[in-house]
Design an enzyme around this catalytic site. Structure first.
Site, PDB file in Angstrom:
ATOM      1  N   ILE A 272       3.013   4.918   5.570  1.00  0.00           N
ATOM      2  CA  ILE A 272       4.245   4.889   6.365  1.00  0.00           C
ATOM      3  C   ILE A 272       5.070   6.128   6.081  1.00  0.00           C
ATOM      4  O   ILE A 272       4.923   6.777   5.031  1.00  0.00           O
ATOM      5  CB  ILE A 272       5.087   3.620   6.080  1.00  0.00           C
ATOM      6  CG1 ILE A 272       5.515   3.579   4.599  1.00  0.00           C
ATOM      7  CG2 ILE A 272       4.324   2.363   6.450  1.00  0.00           C
ATOM      8  CD1 ILE A 272       6.435   2.407   4.280  1.00  0.00           C
TER       9      ILE A 272
ATOM     10  N   GLU B  36       0.798  -1.215   0.000  1.00  0.00           N
ATOM     11  CA  GLU B  36       0.000   0.000   0.000  1.00  0.00           C
ATOM     12  C   GLU B  36       0.834   1.268   0.000  1.00  0.00           C
ATOM     13  O   GLU B  36       0.513   2.241  -0.655  1.00  0.00           O
ATOM     14  CB  GLU B  36      -0.958  -0.018   1.200  1.00  0.00           C
ATOM     15  CG  GLU B  36      -2.234   0.773   1.012  1.00  0.00           C
ATOM     16  CD  GLU B  36      -2.044   2.270   1.108  1.00  0.00           C
ATOM     17  OE1 GLU B  36      -2.860   3.015   0.542  1.00  0.00           O
ATOM     18  OE2 GLU B  36      -1.085   2.702   1.774  1.00  0.00           O
ATOM     19  N   ASP B  37       1.942   1.288   0.738  1.00  0.00           N
ATOM     20  CA  ASP B  37       2.777   2.481   0.774  1.00  0.00           C
ATOM     21  C   ASP B  37       4.245   2.093   0.758  1.00  0.00           C
ATOM     22  O   ASP B  37       4.622   0.997   1.206  1.00  0.00           O
ATOM     23  CB  ASP B  37       2.463   3.312   2.019  1.00  0.00           C
ATOM     24  CG  ASP B  37       2.881   4.774   1.854  1.00  0.00           C
ATOM     25  OD1 ASP B  37       3.242   5.167   0.723  1.00  0.00           O
ATOM     26  OD2 ASP B  37       2.845   5.526   2.848  1.00  0.00           O
TER      27      ASP B  37
ATOM     28  N   ASN C   5      -5.776  11.935   0.926  1.00  0.00           N
ATOM     29  CA  ASN C   5      -5.135  10.632   0.771  1.00  0.00           C
ATOM     30  C   ASN C   5      -3.637  10.744   1.009  1.00  0.00           C
ATOM     31  O   ASN C   5      -3.200  10.954   2.117  1.00  0.00           O
ATOM     32  CB  ASN C   5      -5.477  10.075  -0.619  1.00  0.00           C
ATOM     33  CG  ASN C   5      -5.346   8.583  -0.702  1.00  0.00           C
ATOM     34  OD1 ASN C   5      -4.245   8.059  -0.734  1.00  0.00           O
ATOM     35  ND2 ASN C   5      -6.474   7.881  -0.744  1.00  0.00           N
TER      36      ASN C   5
ATOM     37  N   ASN D 242      -5.229   7.681   6.571  1.00  0.00           N
ATOM     38  CA  ASN D 242      -4.729   7.063   5.350  1.00  0.00           C
ATOM     39  C   ASN D 242      -3.211   7.110   5.281  1.00  0.00           C
ATOM     40  O   ASN D 242      -2.548   6.089   5.160  1.00  0.00           O
ATOM     41  CB  ASN D 242      -5.341   7.740   4.129  1.00  0.00           C
ATOM     42  CG  ASN D 242      -4.951   7.094   2.823  1.00  0.00           C
ATOM     43  OD1 ASN D 242      -3.785   7.093   2.441  1.00  0.00           O
ATOM     44  ND2 ASN D 242      -5.921   6.525   2.126  1.00  0.00           N
ATOM     45  N   ASP D 243      -2.655   8.315   5.359  1.00  0.00           N
ATOM     46  CA  ASP D 243      -1.210   8.465   5.168  1.00  0.00           C
ATOM     47  C   ASP D 243      -0.653   9.424   6.207  1.00  0.00           C
ATOM     48  O   ASP D 243      -1.387  10.135   6.905  1.00  0.00           O
ATOM     49  CB  ASP D 243      -0.926   8.981   3.752  1.00  0.00           C
ATOM     50  CG  ASP D 243       0.503   8.711   3.315  1.00  0.00           C
ATOM     51  OD1 ASP D 243       1.224   7.982   4.023  1.00  0.00           O
ATOM     52  OD2 ASP D 243       0.921   9.244   2.271  1.00  0.00           O
TER      53      ASP D 243
ATOM     54  N   HIS E 154      -0.819   0.673   6.893  1.00  0.00           N
ATOM     55  CA  HIS E 154      -1.343   1.488   5.783  1.00  0.00           C
ATOM     56  C   HIS E 154      -0.231   2.442   5.365  1.00  0.00           C
ATOM     57  O   HIS E 154       0.787   2.015   4.873  1.00  0.00           O
ATOM     58  CB  HIS E 154      -2.607   2.205   6.279  1.00  0.00           C
ATOM     59  CG  HIS E 154      -3.511   2.648   5.187  1.00  0.00           C
ATOM     60  ND1 HIS E 154      -4.836   2.970   5.395  1.00  0.00           N
ATOM     61  CD2 HIS E 154      -3.298   2.852   3.870  1.00  0.00           C
ATOM     62  CE1 HIS E 154      -5.401   3.342   4.268  1.00  0.00           C
ATOM     63  NE2 HIS E 154      -4.471   3.279   3.333  1.00  0.00           N
TER      64      HIS E 154
END
Length: 359
Positions: free
Chosen positions: A164, A53-54, A271, A215-216, A162
């Site tokens: 990072i 995801e990241d 996001n 989210n981030d 999620h």
């Protein structure tokens, strides 16, 4: 007369709902066809087939990758469409749960995932397959991903990583901040990276009432970071209507041990977030609005919007941006991140595969 009025109101209501649904389809590009743009030297990372995801990369070329490790298997496609142009696709995660998603019928690809699905709102139904943090050395000729061991008493069974962000202290100690979703909630986990042992040491969990649907994250100092909230509602059904109604209730918050506050709001779905090299500007991606917000950071950590970059005509012959990679779902599905290091790019997905390319 009363029945006639009720029917008229029902018709008007259904018409409004239909109009909002069509507008939502337009916002998420549900009907677009993607022409592939692929560098010659690309290959999938074998160890990362269940999400990446990241991604964040150290100046040395070591890349940290968050993986939800949620292995979805396709069970069936119902023969009867549930909406015009759509079918139901049933996805199952092990023995724990099944979810029903809408998928769009495509003349080229058969059936593909309906765009806009993302995590949170997708819980971890396989407690025996927790999420992991992977490491790749992009200086190697054929880099491979290895899962990092986590020590320090961290509950790995509830790990659903999620977004990072890396923070390097003055003594060059590397810390990894990870957005986590235990029990569908949002926390931020802090780890210390041990490079020689290639492992993470758990240090602390950060919780706060404003840390919801995170989210981030981007870290600017010890326990000082900005974080994005991509949904206002934490209930999955309400989140769906939030997207349909185009509610702009999500925000960016600043966290420190002394102060926690909302510093920017009015996003459809805040996001990805990052910061300029000099830490003067913060960039926020509003995925639903297809915007990138450029914001100036002040000494009190408040943000002032300077400019909104709208990504236009990406698929036309004269795009406003250059496209280095594009795929119609045959290789990658649900792309969430792309990170570059010395002419090399890692492209991650929410719960699909990971691609490595040399540009």
């Amino acid at each position: 007369m009363g029945k006639l009025v009720a029917l008229v109101l029902l018709g008007v209501g259904l018409s409004l709902v239909g109009e909002m649904f069509l507008a939502f389809r337009e916002r998420v590009n549900a009907s677009r066809e993607v022409e592939p743009v692929e560098p010659e030297n690309c290959h999938l990372i074998e160890e990362l087939e269940s999400g990446s995801e990241d991604i964040d990369i150290l100046p040395s070329g070591l890349a940290f990758i968050s993986s939800l490790q949620v292995c979805w298997s396709l069970l069936e496609v119902h023969s009867r469409p549930c909406l015009p142009g759509y079918h139901q696709w049933r996805l199952q995660n092990g023995k724990y749960c099944c979810l029903i998603f809408l998928l769009e019928a495509s003349s080229q690809r058969g059936i593909r995932l309906y765009e806009g699905l993302k995590y949170p709102g997708m819980p971890n139904f396989a407690p025996d397959e927790p999420g992991k943090i992977f490491l790749m050395d992009l200086n190697e000729q054929n880099p491979r991903a290895q899962a990092l061991e986590i020590s320090g008493g961290f509950d790995k069974e509830l790990f659903n990583p999620h977004g990072i962000s890396i923070f390097i202290d003055k003594d060059n100690t590397v810390y990894l901040y990870v957005v986590n979703h235990p029990h569908m909630k949002s926390t931020v986990e802090i780890f210390k990276f041990e490079e020689q042992q290639r492992s993470l040491v758990y240090l602390k969990t950060i919780k706060h009432e404003l840390l919801k649907s995170v989210n981030d994250i981007v870290v600017l100092g010890p326990e000082q970071f900005y974080a994005t909230r991509d949904h206002y509602f934490t209930n999955s059904l309400l989140s769906f209507f939030e997207m349909i109604l185009d509610l702009r209730w999500t925000y960016v918050l600043f966290y420190s041990p002394r102060e926690v506050k909302v510093v920017a709001k009015g996003f459809c779905s805040a996001n990805g977030i990052t910061v300029s090299a000099d830490q003067k500007y913060v960039y926020v991606a509003d995925v639903a609005a297809k915007n990138i917000h450029i914001m100036e950071k002040h000494d009190n950590w408040d943000l002032t919007q300077l400019k909104v970059l709208r990504i236009q005509n990406v698929l036309s012959e004269k795009p406003r941006v250059s496209t280095v990679y594009a795929n119609n779902g045959s290789v990658l599905q649900g792309t969430s991140v792309a990170s570059v290091y010395h002419g090399k790019i890692l492209i991650g997905t929410v719960f699909h595969k990971t691609l490595y390319c040399e540009l």
